[in-house]
Design a protein around this motif. Structure first.
Motif, mmCIF file in Angstrom:
data_model
loop_
_atom_site.group_PDB
_atom_site.id
_atom_site.type_symbol
_atom_site.label_atom_id
_atom_site.label_comp_id
_atom_site.label_asym_id
_atom_site.label_seq_id
_atom_site.Cartn_x
_atom_site.Cartn_y
_atom_site.Cartn_z
ATOM 1 N N ASP A 48 0.913 -1.041 -0.063
ATOM 2 C CA ASP A 48 0.104 -0.101 0.092
ATOM 3 C C ASP A 48 0.843 1.140 0.086
ATOM 4 O OD1 ASP A 48 0.924 0.063 2.719
ATOM 5 O OD2 ASP A 48 -0.872 -0.681 3.518
ATOM 6 N N CYS A 49 2.116 1.227 -0.239
ATOM 7 C CA CYS A 49 3.063 2.075 -0.378
ATOM 8 C C CYS A 49 4.374 1.637 -1.134
ATOM 9 C CB CYS A 49 3.512 2.884 1.027
ATOM 10 S SG CYS A 49 4.302 4.401 0.962
ATOM 11 N N LEU A 50 4.834 2.751 -1.965
ATOM 12 C CA LEU A 50 5.925 2.191 -3.013
ATOM 13 C C LEU A 50 7.121 3.151 -2.760
ATOM 14 C CD1 LEU A 50 4.330 1.346 -6.082
ATOM 15 C CD2 LEU A 50 4.921 -0.172 -4.427
ATOM 16 N N TYR A 51 8.251 2.963 -2.714
ATOM 17 C CA TYR A 51 9.380 3.803 -2.963
ATOM 18 C C TYR A 51 10.200 3.772 -4.270
ATOM 19 C CZ TYR A 51 14.000 5.714 -1.358
ATOM 20 O OH TYR A 51 15.199 6.657 -1.471
ATOM 21 N N MET A 52 10.510 5.320 -4.612
ATOM 22 C CA MET A 52 11.102 5.194 -5.824
ATOM 23 C C MET A 52 12.616 5.397 -5.494
ATOM 24 S SD MET A 52 11.460 8.063 -8.832
ATOM 25 C CE MET A 52 12.540 9.045 -8.293
ATOM 26 N N THR A 53 13.343 4.493 -5.650
ATOM 27 C CA THR A 53 14.847 4.602 -5.232
ATOM 28 C C THR A 53 15.597 5.315 -6.456
ATOM 29 O OG1 THR A 53 16.947 3.141 -5.104
ATOM 30 C CG2 THR A 53 14.913 2.317 -6.133
ATOM 31 N N GLY A 54 16.730 6.248 -5.909
ATOM 32 C CA GLY A 54 17.251 7.024 -6.687
ATOM 33 C C GLY A 54 18.668 6.217 -7.196
ATOM 34 N N ALA A 55 19.305 5.424 -6.570
ATOM 35 C CA ALA A 55 20.080 4.438 -7.106
ATOM 36 C C ALA A 55 19.403 3.562 -8.191
ATOM 37 C CB ALA A 55 20.564 3.635 -6.099
ATOM 38 N N GLY A 56 18.108 3.027 -7.913
ATOM 39 C CA GLY A 56 17.596 2.157 -9.005
ATOM 40 C C GLY A 56 17.309 3.159 -10.331
ATOM 41 N N THR A 57 16.828 4.647 -10.049
ATOM 42 C CA THR A 57 16.564 5.145 -11.105
ATOM 43 C C THR A 57 17.772 5.480 -11.950
ATOM 44 O OG1 THR A 57 14.890 6.466 -9.856
ATOM 45 C CG2 THR A 57 15.838 7.621 -11.830
ATOM 46 N N CYS A 58 18.872 5.774 -11.156
ATOM 47 C CA CYS A 58 20.193 6.071 -11.995
ATOM 48 C C CYS A 58 20.611 4.697 -12.778
ATOM 49 C CB CYS A 58 21.441 6.369 -10.825
ATOM 50 S SG CYS A 58 21.281 8.308 -10.286
ATOM 51 N N ALA A 59 20.578 3.595 -11.887
ATOM 52 C CA ALA A 59 20.835 2.314 -12.880
ATOM 53 C C ALA A 59 19.980 2.042 -14.011
ATOM 54 C CB ALA A 59 21.093 1.301 -11.694
ATOM 55 N N SER A 60 18.820 2.104 -13.705
ATOM 56 C CA SER A 60 17.780 1.594 -14.726
ATOM 57 C C SER A 60 17.478 2.706 -15.920
ATOM 58 C CB SER A 60 16.308 1.131 -14.176
ATOM 59 O OG SER A 60 15.653 2.368 -13.615
ATOM 60 N N LYS A 61 17.495 3.980 -15.356
ATOM 61 C CA LYS A 61 17.358 4.690 -16.539
ATOM 62 C C LYS A 61 18.209 5.521 -17.172
ATOM 63 C CE LYS A 61 14.812 9.146 -16.901
ATOM 64 N NZ LYS A 61 13.717 8.771 -17.814
#
Length: 306
Positions: A48-61
């Motif tokens: 019921d809640c999500l977290y957008m990771t900055g490390a994951g954004t850098c890695a995936s995007k």
């Protein structure tokens, strides 16, 4: 909202819903999601809640390490995608340093708000930041950190948003526990809703920061194999935390599974993918049924044959 004489109850705005979760739940659990697919899987599981990771954004995007490569535009665009897959489920999003001085921090809050983000965290690292679980970090003076938080809170109030402002300090590794607590208290005095001590090293530090910041909710960043011991949500709650995020929860298993499959192709020419994972299964995970229902409600029929 009236439609043909009937009333439909719109869901609570995501920031308001997130504040409700903080008030009602013993501890709020937010798995890290790094793209639309991982977010859809988390929604399918029922978080019921999500977290957008900055490390994951850098890695995936970007395919880059978490060393400050991602810009406000990179992060906001990514957050908008994730927050709007199900607007009823709050998204907490990394906002790094706020991407500049007070005006840029205010702009970040405004853009995250328009993108549907429920909560964001702003930290006290220098602009050329890095992952909180890497060494060699540098933090700005406490007055600069406070100015970032003040700008975020003022911007939120100006636009009438209920967005939750989370103050993160990385000073534990650079200046020690006492200085880090001073920074968090100053941030709370400036209007931060939640405190975030990055890189907690043991149970004593965990209990003490939660005690010293009470009644302000404190967030635990549960990065496996990093600076912080591995704690379950229940263990984190017992230590005093009110919110726990798992930034690597999707990244690590994705790497292992994808690499194994690619290695299989290179070695044997076969993927070894489970026969149950068909194209229709994939599309069902990412919203096929919803797309079909919208099409049918508008009088269409083509999607009914997929």
């Amino acid at each position: 909202m009236a439609t043909n004489g009937t009333y439909t109850h719109l869901p609570l705005p995501a920031p308001t819903r997130f504040r409700q979760l903080l008030a009602e739940q013993d501890i709020v659990v937010a798995p890290g999601v790094y793209d639309g697919f991982s977010a859809r899987i988390a929604l399918e599981v029922g978080f019921d809640c999500l977290y957008m990771t900055g490390a994951g954004t850098c890695a995936s995007k970007l395919g880059q390490p978490d060393l400050g490569f991602a810009s406000l535009n990179d992060m906001r665009e990514h957050a908008e995608t994730l927050a709007n897959l199900d607007p009823a489920i709050p998204l907490i999003a990394d906002a790094d340093t706020g991407y500049g001085g007070p005006n840029m921090v205010a702009r970040t809050v405004q853009q995250y708000h328009r993108s549907g983000v429920a909560a964001l965290h702003v930290e006290d690292q220098i602009q050329t930041k890095r992952c909180g679980h890497l060494g060699g970090k540098h933090v700005v003076p406490v007055d600069v950190f406070v100015s970032r938080i003040s700008a975020a809170v003022a911007a939120r109030k100006k636009i009438g948003s209920d967005m939750v402002v989370i103050a993160r300090t990385d000073a534990l590794q650079t200046d020690g526990f006492d200085d880090a607590v001073v920074r968090l208290k100053a941030a709370v005095d400036a209007g931060a809703d939640v405190a975030f001590l990055e890189g907690v090293r043991d149970e004593d530090e965990a209990r003490e920061v939660c005690r010293l910041l009470s009644p302000t909710p404190v967030l635990l960043n549960m990065v496996e194999n990093g600076a912080t011991p591995s704690w379950t949500p229940e263990e984190a709650r017992a230590l005093g935390f009110k919110l726990i995020i798992f930034p690597f929860a999707a990244l690590a298993p994705a790497y292992e599974a994808i690499r194994s499959t690619y290695a299989g192709i290179k070695k044997t020419g076969r993927t070894g993918i489970d026969p149950k994972f068909t194209p229709k299964k994939l599309f069902t995970i990412v919203g096929l049924e919803e797309a079909t229902s919208i099409d049918e409600a508008a009088g269409g029929s083509l999607y009914g044959k997929v």
